[in-house]
Structure formats: C-alpha cells, structure tokens
Design a protein around this motif. Structure first.
Motif, PDB file in Angstrom:
ATOM      1  N   VAL A 181     -52.968 -38.914  -0.578  1.00  0.00           N
ATOM      2  CA  VAL A 181     -53.549 -39.938   0.291  1.00  0.00           C
ATOM      3  C   VAL A 181     -52.887 -39.912   1.666  1.00  0.00           C
ATOM      4  CG1 VAL A 181     -53.811 -42.414   0.642  1.00  0.00           C
ATOM      5  CG2 VAL A 181     -54.224 -41.434  -1.605  1.00  0.00           C
TER       6      VAL A 181
ATOM      7  N   GLY B 156     -60.586 -34.362  -1.749  1.00  0.00           N
ATOM      8  CA  GLY B 156     -60.601 -35.206  -2.934  1.00  0.00           C
ATOM      9  C   GLY B 156     -60.764 -34.463  -4.254  1.00  0.00           C
TER      10      GLY B 156
ATOM     11  N   THR C  19     -61.713 -40.719  -6.539  1.00  0.00           N
ATOM     12  CA  THR C  19     -60.284 -40.516  -6.311  1.00  0.00           C
ATOM     13  C   THR C  19     -59.802 -41.353  -5.128  1.00  0.00           C
ATOM     14  OG1 THR C  19     -60.512 -38.750  -4.703  1.00  0.00           O
ATOM     15  CG2 THR C  19     -60.572 -38.098  -7.027  1.00  0.00           C
ATOM     16  N   ALA C  20     -58.488 -41.541  -5.095  1.00  0.00           N
ATOM     17  CA  ALA C  20     -57.889 -42.316  -4.010  1.00  0.00           C
ATOM     18  C   ALA C  20     -58.132 -41.630  -2.666  1.00  0.00           C
ATOM     19  CB  ALA C  20     -56.385 -42.477  -4.248  1.00  0.00           C
ATOM     20  N   VAL C  21     -58.128 -40.311  -2.674  1.00  0.00           N
ATOM     21  CA  VAL C  21     -58.332 -39.576  -1.426  1.00  0.00           C
ATOM     22  C   VAL C  21     -59.713 -39.879  -0.849  1.00  0.00           C
ATOM     23  CG1 VAL C  21     -58.578 -37.301  -0.412  1.00  0.00           C
ATOM     24  CG2 VAL C  21     -56.745 -37.729  -2.040  1.00  0.00           C
ATOM     25  N   GLU C  22     -60.731 -39.882  -1.699  1.00  0.00           N
ATOM     26  CA  GLU C  22     -62.083 -40.177  -1.214  1.00  0.00           C
ATOM     27  C   GLU C  22     -62.125 -41.580  -0.614  1.00  0.00           C
ATOM     28  OE1 GLU C  22     -65.380 -39.302  -3.983  1.00  0.00           O
ATOM     29  OE2 GLU C  22     -63.891 -38.212  -5.159  1.00  0.00           O
TER      30      GLU C  22
ATOM     31  N   THR D  14     -57.075 -37.163   8.941  1.00  0.00           N
ATOM     32  CA  THR D  14     -58.252 -37.857   9.451  1.00  0.00           C
ATOM     33  C   THR D  14     -57.853 -38.816  10.564  1.00  0.00           C
ATOM     34  OG1 THR D  14     -58.045 -39.524   7.732  1.00  0.00           O
ATOM     35  CG2 THR D  14     -59.502 -37.685   7.275  1.00  0.00           C
TER      36      THR D  14
ATOM     37  N   ALA E 278     -59.630 -43.210   0.749  1.00  0.00           N
ATOM     38  CA  ALA E 278     -58.936 -43.185   2.039  1.00  0.00           C
ATOM     39  C   ALA E 278     -59.856 -42.617   3.112  1.00  0.00           C
ATOM     40  CB  ALA E 278     -57.664 -42.350   1.929  1.00  0.00           C
ATOM     41  N   ARG E 279     -60.603 -41.584   2.776  1.00  0.00           N
ATOM     42  CA  ARG E 279     -61.511 -40.968   3.743  1.00  0.00           C
ATOM     43  C   ARG E 279     -62.618 -41.944   4.136  1.00  0.00           C
ATOM     44  NH1 ARG E 279     -61.385 -35.556   4.242  1.00  0.00           N
ATOM     45  NH2 ARG E 279     -63.628 -35.360   4.508  1.00  0.00           N
TER      46      ARG E 279
ATOM     47  N   ALA F 198     -54.268 -37.056   3.586  1.00  0.00           N
ATOM     48  CA  ALA F 198     -55.615 -37.337   4.080  1.00  0.00           C
ATOM     49  C   ALA F 198     -55.543 -38.223   5.323  1.00  0.00           C
ATOM     50  CB  ALA F 198     -56.450 -38.016   2.991  1.00  0.00           C
TER      51      ALA F 198
END
Lengths: 198, 198
Positions: free
Chosen positions: B188, B154, A186-189, B195, A191-192, B191
């Motif tokens: 996103v 995510g 995913t996009a969130v992962e 972070t 970004a992280r 996140a």
DNA sequence: GCCGACTCTGCGGATATCCACAATAGCCGC
DNA sequence: GCGGCTATTGTGGATATCCGCAGAGTCGGC
C-alpha cells in the motif's frame, strides 16, 4: 455532442453565431441575458459557454462569477468587442478557458468551442466516476471509514487493532466489509481508488 | 527567498524595478536582453521571471517559448506598455502566471511577484521529492520494475508469478528487493508513493 | 417488545506474505 | 578466470490475511 450555450443580448449576434455553429453540427442554445441563463442553469447543465461581456443588466463577467460561486465548472469562452487586457487577464486567471475579441475568425472560434465541449465531456466523465466512488464511500459506517483510512495508510491489521483499541478480528470484519462495499479485492486497489490513480 | 529575474532592455526600468523590489526585500537580478538571460539560464535557476515583451532583439514572448522548450517551469510575469488582448491571452494560455500592463500598481506587482516566488519554491520542493523517487526507481532492475508494476496494480504474488512465468518464490524475492530499494514496508505504501498521494 | 443495523469478539483453518538459508546459472568487467 | 550483479528456484517456518461459523451487547424504529 453536448450543447454550446450562447449568452448575448444582441439577437442578431446570437442568430449569426447560431448559424455558424449549427452549420458545423454544434448544437446551440441561445440566451438573451445573463440573468436568463443564470436562472436556467443547473448543476447538470452540460456543454460550454460562449459569453458576451458587455450586456444590458448583468455583465458576462458577473455571470461567470455567479456561476463559479454556484459550483459551475463548464468551460467558458468570453467574446467581446471592447477587449481590455486587465479584464482578459482577470477572466483567464479565474479559470475562463478563452477570451476572444471581435471580430473573430470563424474557424478558430469553432475549433476552440469544439475543444471546450470535448473537455467538458471528459471532465463530466471523470466526475461521474468520482460520484460513484463518493456514493460507495457514503455507505460505509464510521468504524468502517476509520479502518479504511488506516488500511489505506498502510497499517497492518494488528496495528489498526491497537490504534482503535479493538481486537484484530473486529478489524478484519470491518476491513472485509469495506472491501465489499468499495468493490475491491485488495488493499492496494483500495489505495488506488482513493488516491485517484488511473 | 529566491531571486526575481528582471529582463528588460531599458536600463532605467530595470533600475526602477530593482529599487522597488529591493526595498521590499525581494532579491533581484537584472538582464539587459532576452538573449542574455536565455544564455545564463540553467535548469536549476530558481525564482521567478519578470519579462518585458517589447525589447531589442528577441522579444519577451519568444524568450518564454524558448525557455518552455528547454523545460523551464519558473513562473513568468509579463510586463508591457502596449498590451494587446490576443497576446495576453496567448501568453496566459501557454502558462504565463500573469500579464501586467504599464503603468502598474507597485504594491500589486510586488504581491504577485512574491506569490510567484512562493509558488516556485513550493514546486521545487515537490520536484525534489519526485527526483528522489525517480532516483530510487532507477536502482531497480527490469525484473524488479515489472514485479513492482504488478504489485502496485493489486495482483497477488501467485498471479504475478503466473503472468511472468516464474515461480512464486522468485516473485517474493523481487518484491522484497523492491520494497527495500523503495524504502517501504507494505504494498500500500508503495502504491501511494507511485500514485503521488500525500 | 421485536427486529434490524452496527459493533464487538473468539475459534479454527485455508491462503498469502515475509524471510533466512542455500544453491544454480548467465553475463560483464577487471 | 574470478568476483559481482541479476535472475532463478527450493525448503521450511514465522506472520498476516481471509473467511465461515457462532455469539453478544447497544441503539433506534415500528
């Protein structure tokens, strides 16, 4: 445990320190001069440095500077018989981990060295992760990188398509390639990963 | 520019330093004792601290410790006539910004103080942003916070619904409330907020 | 010239997300 | 008890994302 590198031009001191640390199960390697260590140092040299300040030839401080210039990030503990506040302050502000005057307390010094070794191991672990990340980033094409940046910035595919002047479908293709290469779902992962989250 | 707080029990020195800094357009406030400053200090006290070590009553080092315990993060520059390497090393390792011996070079000290003031201003700005973030986080309900954490991790809505044992629809509702309260439009962005990205 | 990459695009369908409208239920304070 | 907050769920439709299948143009190397 990784190695403690002792740099001191006085063989008697190297031996004494070697004895002290080996008796505490800390692996040691001794160097008779700053030049010798500087020569032998490699970016993957691990552990920590115990550095005498006053030596024949290059001083400990200069060795420190040269190592910093080479990108060395190993923890450095200075050891000196003729301490001087400005020197100590300067060394610490440049990033030295500690600055110890002789005569020193054995147990205290051993503790500090062990802490420094642990800190180095921890940092190398972090850097290893970063290196893997960098390697994966390197497999991306220009276009993929561009798309990735916009994805991580939170843009929707349609907006990205607009900004890059390409069709949404193409953005989707690049996007999925990025996900695949970066090994996220995913996009969130993603970004992280890039913003360095736990 | 914010204020330089000078703590020294010697009025002559306070005056001399006051003159020096005011002539360089650095606002100054003087304190005759560690106790006086400690008493007056508030979490929103801004600027930086120029601290004499040896004073009647509480020493500069002890004042530093007490301020740290109270959560003070102002940059501290120690000023001392009787420097001592272990003291300097200890102070710097605890987080002091600098440690200067008398006699000092006027220009150098002024430069360091100006740097410290700038660093403090910068840090306060960052903290202000964090405070706004924390305030918005505070308006979230427990459930919303739980959902937010999983979103930021995510997870897809259906997975979150599973993990929390509630319906997808409910997750969507909480999720949109979170987005609204945190003032973001996509996961996103959320996140990145949490972070701490640029 | 052929092959492999990178880039680009379209179609169609399966999933996921976003949202308005609508409703039930517990809890707390006035 | 009523109103407000929180948590819950449903329906249905508009958007967005994910993905396989298919094709096409450019460029550089063998």
């Amino acid at each position: 445990m990784t190695t403690l590198h002792i740099v001191d031009d006085d063989e008697a001191i190297r031996d004494a320190l070697g004895w002290l640390f080996q008796s505490r199960n800390v692996p040691v390697s001794g160097w008779p001069s700053a030049e010798a260590f500087l020569e032998a140092w490699r970016p993957d040299t691990a552990g920590c440095l115990l550095l005498d300040i006053r030596m024949e030839g290059m001083s400990g401080l200069e060795l420190f500077d040269r190592l910093l210039a080479k990108g060395c990030r190993m923890p450095v503990i200075f050891l000196t018989g003729h301490g001087d506040v400005p020197i100590a302050v300067g060394a610490l502000k440049k990033g030295a981990r500690d600055f110890v005057e002789k005569p020193f307390n054995d147990n205290e010094l051993v503790d500090r060295v062990i802490d420094a070794l642990a800190a180095d191991a921890e940092q190398r672990e972090r850097e290893a992760g970063q290196a893997g990340l960098a390697a994966r980033l390197g497999t991306l094409t220009q276009r993929e990188r561009q798309v990735m940046e916009l994805v991580v910035a939170g843009r929707l595919n349609k907006v990205i398509a607009d900004e890059l002047g390409i069709s949404m479908r193409t953005v989707e293709v690049h996007r999925s390639h990025v996900f695949e290469k970066m090994r996220v779902k995913t996009a969130v992962e993603l970004a992280r990963l890039l913003t360095g989250a736990s």
